[in-house]
Design an enzyme around this catalytic site. Structure first.
Site, PDB file in Angstrom:
ATOM      1  N   ARG A 213       0.847  -1.199   0.000  1.00 59.23           N
ATOM      2  CA  ARG A 213       0.000   0.000   0.000  1.00 59.23           C
ATOM      3  C   ARG A 213       0.882   1.248   0.000  1.00 59.23           C
ATOM      4  O   ARG A 213       0.585   2.245  -0.659  1.00 59.23           O
ATOM      5  CB  ARG A 213      -0.901   0.016   1.240  1.00 59.23           C
ATOM      6  CG  ARG A 213      -1.971  -1.045   1.188  1.00 59.23           C
ATOM      7  CD  ARG A 213      -2.848  -1.006   2.447  1.00 59.23           C
ATOM      8  NE  ARG A 213      -3.730  -2.150   2.464  1.00 59.23           N
ATOM      9  CZ  ARG A 213      -3.853  -3.020   3.458  1.00 59.23           C
ATOM     10  NH1 ARG A 213      -3.154  -2.865   4.565  1.00 59.23           N
ATOM     11  NH2 ARG A 213      -4.668  -4.043   3.358  1.00 59.23           N
ATOM     12  N   PHE A 229     -11.245  -5.766  -5.433  1.00 59.05           N
ATOM     13  CA  PHE A 229     -11.170  -6.646  -4.258  1.00 59.05           C
ATOM     14  C   PHE A 229     -10.694  -5.809  -3.063  1.00 59.05           C
ATOM     15  O   PHE A 229      -9.734  -6.145  -2.380  1.00 59.05           O
ATOM     16  CB  PHE A 229     -10.208  -7.822  -4.471  1.00 59.05           C
ATOM     17  CG  PHE A 229     -10.488  -8.636  -5.709  1.00 59.05           C
ATOM     18  CD1 PHE A 229     -11.464  -9.623  -5.698  1.00 59.05           C
ATOM     19  CD2 PHE A 229      -9.770  -8.422  -6.880  1.00 59.05           C
ATOM     20  CE1 PHE A 229     -11.724 -10.381  -6.834  1.00 59.05           C
ATOM     21  CE2 PHE A 229     -10.022  -9.181  -8.017  1.00 59.05           C
ATOM     22  CZ  PHE A 229     -10.995 -10.170  -7.998  1.00 59.05           C
ATOM     23  N   ASP A 251     -15.841  -4.443  -4.424  1.00 58.14           N
ATOM     24  CA  ASP A 251     -15.779  -5.736  -3.746  1.00 58.14           C
ATOM     25  C   ASP A 251     -17.165  -6.359  -3.883  1.00 58.14           C
ATOM     26  O   ASP A 251     -18.174  -5.644  -3.892  1.00 58.14           O
ATOM     27  CB  ASP A 251     -15.430  -5.558  -2.264  1.00 58.14           C
ATOM     28  CG  ASP A 251     -14.921  -6.845  -1.619  1.00 58.14           C
ATOM     29  OD1 ASP A 251     -13.714  -6.949  -1.348  1.00 58.14           O
ATOM     30  OD2 ASP A 251     -15.752  -7.771  -1.406  1.00 58.14           O
ATOM     31  N   SER A 252     -17.217  -7.685  -3.981  1.00 59.47           N
ATOM     32  CA  SER A 252     -18.538  -8.315  -4.125  1.00 59.47           C
ATOM     33  C   SER A 252     -19.313  -8.306  -2.810  1.00 59.47           C
ATOM     34  O   SER A 252     -20.521  -8.500  -2.799  1.00 59.47           O
ATOM     35  CB  SER A 252     -18.385  -9.747  -4.641  1.00 59.47           C
ATOM     36  OG  SER A 252     -17.554 -10.465  -3.761  1.00 59.47           O
ATOM     37  N   ALA A 278     -20.466  -2.356  -4.694  1.00 63.38           N
ATOM     38  CA  ALA A 278     -20.560  -3.783  -4.394  1.00 63.38           C
ATOM     39  C   ALA A 278     -20.899  -4.510  -5.695  1.00 63.38           C
ATOM     40  O   ALA A 278     -22.036  -4.464  -6.154  1.00 63.38           O
ATOM     41  CB  ALA A 278     -21.641  -4.027  -3.349  1.00 63.38           C
ATOM     42  N   ASP A 298      -6.293  -7.541  -6.127  1.00 60.45           N
ATOM     43  CA  ASP A 298      -5.833  -8.319  -4.965  1.00 60.45           C
ATOM     44  C   ASP A 298      -6.908  -9.345  -4.595  1.00 60.45           C
ATOM     45  O   ASP A 298      -7.581  -9.208  -3.569  1.00 60.45           O
ATOM     46  CB  ASP A 298      -5.547  -7.369  -3.790  1.00 60.45           C
ATOM     47  CG  ASP A 298      -4.997  -8.109  -2.578  1.00 60.45           C
ATOM     48  OD1 ASP A 298      -4.439  -9.211  -2.746  1.00 60.45           O
ATOM     49  OD2 ASP A 298      -5.142  -7.589  -1.454  1.00 60.45           O
ATOM     50  N   CYS A 338      -2.341 -14.400  -3.374  1.00 58.74           N
ATOM     51  CA  CYS A 338      -1.999 -14.802  -2.007  1.00 58.74           C
ATOM     52  C   CYS A 338      -2.162 -16.311  -1.825  1.00 58.74           C
ATOM     53  O   CYS A 338      -2.185 -16.801  -0.700  1.00 58.74           O
ATOM     54  CB  CYS A 338      -2.838 -14.030  -0.988  1.00 58.74           C
ATOM     55  SG  CYS A 338      -4.593 -14.289  -1.187  1.00 58.74           S
TER      56      CYS A 338
HETATM   57  N1  SAH Z   1      -7.158  -5.872  -0.981  1.00 61.91           N
HETATM   58  C1  SAH Z   1      -7.766  -6.131   0.294  1.00 61.91           C
HETATM   59  C2  SAH Z   1      -7.863  -7.603   0.633  1.00 61.91           C
HETATM   60  C3  SAH Z   1      -8.605  -8.426  -0.393  1.00 61.91           C
HETATM   61  S1  SAH Z   1      -9.289  -9.889   0.243  1.00 61.91           S
HETATM   62  C4  SAH Z   1      -7.010  -5.347   1.376  1.00 61.91           C
HETATM   63  O1  SAH Z   1      -6.020  -4.690   1.067  1.00 61.91           O
HETATM   64  O2  SAH Z   1      -7.422  -5.401   2.529  1.00 61.91           O
HETATM   65  C5  SAH Z   1     -10.254 -10.424  -1.094  1.00 61.91           C
HETATM   66  C6  SAH Z   1     -11.592  -9.698  -1.248  1.00 61.91           C
HETATM   67  O3  SAH Z   1     -12.177 -10.167  -2.476  1.00 61.91           O
HETATM   68  C7  SAH Z   1     -12.635 -10.000  -0.169  1.00 61.91           C
HETATM   69  O4  SAH Z   1     -13.019  -8.800   0.439  1.00 61.91           O
HETATM   70  C8  SAH Z   1     -13.817 -10.614  -0.929  1.00 61.91           C
HETATM   71  O5  SAH Z   1     -15.085 -10.165  -0.453  1.00 61.91           O
HETATM   72  C9  SAH Z   1     -13.585 -10.137  -2.329  1.00 61.91           C
HETATM   73  N2  SAH Z   1     -14.134 -10.977  -3.414  1.00 61.91           N
HETATM   74  C10 SAH Z   1     -14.150 -12.330  -3.480  1.00 61.91           C
HETATM   75  N3  SAH Z   1     -14.676 -12.724  -4.677  1.00 61.91           N
HETATM   76  C11 SAH Z   1     -14.963 -11.597  -5.363  1.00 61.91           C
HETATM   77  C12 SAH Z   1     -15.511 -11.339  -6.672  1.00 61.91           C
HETATM   78  N4  SAH Z   1     -15.836 -12.333  -7.488  1.00 61.91           N
HETATM   79  N5  SAH Z   1     -15.664 -10.065  -7.059  1.00 61.91           N
HETATM   80  C13 SAH Z   1     -15.326  -9.036  -6.234  1.00 61.91           C
HETATM   81  N6  SAH Z   1     -14.811  -9.225  -5.004  1.00 61.91           N
HETATM   82  C14 SAH Z   1     -14.626 -10.483  -4.564  1.00 61.91           C
END
Ligand code: SAH
Length: 394
Positions: A213, A229, A251-252, A278, A298, A338
């Site tokens: 970040r 994400f 984010d979903s 969302a 991510d 990850c």
């Molecule tokens: N970048 C974030 C961590 C990401 S964790 C940080 O810095 O804190 C992964 C995220 O992806 C989760 O919040 C989850 O809700 C989201 N996610 C999972 N599948 C998804 C999809 N198909 N579309 C969008 N978001 C998704």
């Protein structure tokens, strides 16, 4: 205490002699008595010479090594390990009440405590067990942690309902082992955020992206940023402090979006540069047009196991191809995996294929990994899980 003694087959002590902290079931010759899951056991070579002491577990990894010395595993043992981990974080300047009170104190094998995670958020520790042994040790660990942290610690939340092996049927409950709600606003590099360890994912925040970040912040000036994400918006508020023109967080999970909005409001009240949506990532990326010149991808771990690796790599390729197709010329892509099951090379190959598919000129600016409070034990390369690439796209 009478520990069960696990004798290895001839030659099977080699990896332990090189300090690798796992004993696989296939290496075992015999056991003096049948241990219970989570018991402390001693491991010997085929001739009966002591090698190590660790936690017993049913499964392919049968013993997780706690020490290569013949030492009692008691309060004092855990205190020494926790203190050593704390000292490392402090000596590298990670702990600062005002500027950074969010860090990982214990990163499993990386801190010589396999099966244990402890994240610190200001005065709260969130503790997560991944092995029955650490589950049974939770109270003694909580005591050791209080003794090491003193009045810097006001509460310990134990959160292992979903992280323990299902088959062990431990029925762990998420609960405070010490104190209670001690406030849930924590600070990362001077930026504040709400942490929801009760209901949020993992321990409540992705502590492992701190340095990445910070790097993003350096590149954000005057850019139009998409944080895909976003979860609780860590990259978004870094981009805003870095002077981004606009920041869109996606984010979903609508809960994640609510938290992101709250966190942005906490740091930049009334700032209209930020909006959050969302939506599903693939859908958003397909429809978003070409307005962004800095994109963060991510995603959650696409491969939790090696046997779904192929699908996971297809997922990374598809996701990254969409970003390469849409990003502005001169754009910067921060892309991560990850999944521990996906190697650095696998990941790079998936991203490389995506770039070729989109027919863009792409250069690697940085190769990223996990930060210093997620250390990798040099004898346990499996501990390296976070991979990232920062790419310049023409
Ligand atoms: N970048 C974030 C961590 C990401 S964790 C940080 O810095 O804190 C992964 C995220 O992806 C989760 O919040 C989850 O809700 C989201 N996610 C999972 N599948 C998804 C999809 N198909 N579309 C969008 N978001 C998704």
């Amino acid at each position: 205490m009478n520990y069960a003694i696990i004798k290895l087959k001839p030659g099977k002590e080699e990896s332990l002699k090189r300090f690798h902290p796992w004993v696989f079931s296939g290496a075992i010759h015999s056991m003096s008595v049948q241990p219970e899951e989570g018991d402390i056991v001693k491991v010997t070579d085929s001739k009966g010479n002591f090698i190590a002491v660790g936690h017993y577990q049913i499964g392919s990894i049968t013993v997780r090594i706690l020490s290569f010395e013949d030492t009692p595993i008691d309060l004092e043992f855990y205190k020494v390990r926790l203190q050593a981990a704390y000292n490392v974080r402090q000596s590298i300047g990670l702990i600062d009440e005002e500027y950074n009170n969010t860090y990982r104190l214990i990163h499993g094998e990386g801190d010589y405590l396999p099966g244990l995670i402890i994240d610190i958020y200001d005065h709260t520790a969130v503790m997560q067990a991944h092995s029955p042994g650490m589950h049974y040790a939770r109270h003694i660990l909580a005591q050791a942690l209080q003794e090491v942290m003193g009045d810097r610690l006001k509460s310990i939340f134990y959160k292992s309902e979903t992280t323990l092996p299902y088959k062990a049927q431990l029925d762990a409950t998420n609960e405070y082992l010490y104190g209670g709600d001690a406030g849930n606003i924590a600070i990362e590099r001077g930026l504040k955020f709400h942490v929801d360890w009760l209901k949020g994912q993992k321990t409540g925040f992705f502590v492992d992206q701190r340095e990445n970040r910070a790097l993003l912040e350096r590149y954000a000036r005057n850019r139009s940023v998409l944080n895909m994400f976003c979860y609780t918006g860590g990259f978004s508020f870094a981009a805003m402090r870095g002077g981004a023109k606009l920041v869109h967080s996606v984010d979903s999970s609508s809960k994640a979006i609510d938290l992101t909005n709250k966190n942005v409001e906490l740091n930049f009240p009334g700032d209209t540069r930020h909006e959050a949506y969302a939506e599903d990532a693939f859908k958003y990326l397909e429809q978003m047009g070409d307005r962004y010149d800095l994109i963060v991808l991510d995603p959650p771990a696409f491969a939790k196991h090696r046997n779904v690796l192929h699908n996971a790599l297809q997922g990374y390729r598809k996701l990254n191809a969409l970003a390469f197709e849409k990003i502005q010329p001169g754009g910067i892509l921060f892309t991560f995996s990850c999944s521990q099951a996906v190697s650095k090379n696998d990941f790079r190959l998936a991203v490389f294929s995506a770039a070729a598919q989109a027919r863009r000129k792409v250069r690697i600016l940085h190769q990223l990994t996990q930060p210093a409070d997620h250390p990798v034990n040099i004898y346990h390369p499996e501990g390296e899980y976070l991979k990232g690439l920062v790419l310049y796209v023409e």
